[in-house]
Design a protein around this motif. Structure first.
Motif, PDB file in Angstrom:
ATOM      1  N   ILE A   1      93.533  26.340  35.664  1.00  0.00           N
ATOM      2  CA  ILE A   1      93.462  26.920  37.006  1.00  0.00           C
ATOM      3  C   ILE A   1      92.015  27.272  37.337  1.00  0.00           C
ATOM      4  CG2 ILE A   1      94.081  28.968  38.378  1.00  0.00           C
ATOM      5  CD1 ILE A   1      96.819  28.897  36.850  1.00  0.00           C
TER       6      ILE A   1
ATOM      7  N   ASP B   1      89.557  25.955  47.033  1.00  0.00           N
ATOM      8  CA  ASP B   1      90.955  25.550  46.910  1.00  0.00           C
ATOM      9  C   ASP B   1      91.786  26.706  46.364  1.00  0.00           C
ATOM     10  OD1 ASP B   1      90.468  22.958  47.838  1.00  0.00           O
ATOM     11  OD2 ASP B   1      90.089  22.204  45.813  1.00  0.00           O
ATOM     12  N   LEU B   2      91.277  27.368  45.329  1.00  0.00           N
ATOM     13  CA  LEU B   2      92.009  28.498  44.739  1.00  0.00           C
ATOM     14  C   LEU B   2      92.281  29.591  45.761  1.00  0.00           C
ATOM     15  CD1 LEU B   2      90.309  28.832  41.253  1.00  0.00           C
ATOM     16  CD2 LEU B   2      92.682  28.194  41.711  1.00  0.00           C
TER      17      LEU B   2
ATOM     18  N   TRP C   1      95.128  28.517  47.983  1.00  0.00           N
ATOM     19  CA  TRP C   1      96.422  28.535  47.299  1.00  0.00           C
ATOM     20  C   TRP C   1      96.886  29.955  47.029  1.00  0.00           C
ATOM     21  CZ3 TRP C   1      94.284  24.790  43.073  1.00  0.00           C
ATOM     22  CH2 TRP C   1      94.087  23.517  43.640  1.00  0.00           C
TER      23      TRP C   1
ATOM     24  N   PRO D   1     100.099  25.664  46.491  1.00  0.00           N
ATOM     25  CA  PRO D   1      99.384  25.119  45.327  1.00  0.00           C
ATOM     26  C   PRO D   1      99.946  23.749  44.967  1.00  0.00           C
ATOM     27  CG  PRO D   1     100.982  26.743  44.611  1.00  0.00           C
ATOM     28  CD  PRO D   1     100.978  26.767  46.116  1.00  0.00           C
TER      29      PRO D   1
ATOM     30  N   TYR E   1     100.527  23.557  39.532  1.00  0.00           N
ATOM     31  CA  TYR E   1     100.248  24.992  39.466  1.00  0.00           C
ATOM     32  C   TYR E   1     101.363  25.851  40.052  1.00  0.00           C
ATOM     33  CZ  TYR E   1      95.564  23.550  38.192  1.00  0.00           C
ATOM     34  OH  TYR E   1      94.489  22.979  37.559  1.00  0.00           O
TER      35      TYR E   1
ATOM     36  N   PHE F   1     100.613  31.093  37.660  1.00  0.00           N
ATOM     37  CA  PHE F   1      99.884  30.988  38.927  1.00  0.00           C
ATOM     38  C   PHE F   1     100.402  32.015  39.921  1.00  0.00           C
ATOM     39  CE2 PHE F   1      99.032  29.636  43.188  1.00  0.00           C
ATOM     40  CZ  PHE F   1      97.685  29.345  43.128  1.00  0.00           C
TER      41      PHE F   1
END
Length: 101
Positions: free
Chosen positions: A56, A63-64, A67, A74, A78, A83
């Motif tokens: 992750i 992007d994280l 999400w 996600p 993930y 997550f």
């Protein structure tokens, strides 16, 4: 909380590296989310969860953020318990407060 408050002295080398990486992401929002999550949870994570956390953390911060905030779902890889534990974690974004008398 805006920085590391946990000592890494009791952590094995792998967990120390992960803790450092969690606090040094590139964008402050991810420092706070992953850093505080790692401080709170890292010692209790299994080896498989550490593998997943490292994967992750290998993703791009932008992007994280999308999400984790729910702006975008996600990727299927993930859509896991770990997550969603990270995404549900609410770090302390509040500024330092001074008590009034």
């Amino acid at each position: 909380m805006t920085g590391i408050s946990r000592t890494s002295a009791d952590l094995d080398p792998r967990r120390r590296r992960i803790l450092f990486r969690a606090w040094h992401r590139g964008i402050r929002e991810m420092d706070l989310i992953l850093g505080q999550f790692a401080e709170a949870e890292l010692a209790a994570l299994s080896e498989a969860e550490l593998d997943e956390l490292e994967a992750i953390m290998g993703e791009e911060d932008n992007d994280l953020v999308r999400w984790i905030t729910g702006e975008k779902p996600p990727p299927e890889r993930y859509a896991t318990e770990l997550f969603f534990r990270i995404a549900a974690y609410r770090p302390d974004f509040d500024p330092v407060r001074h008590e009034t008398k």
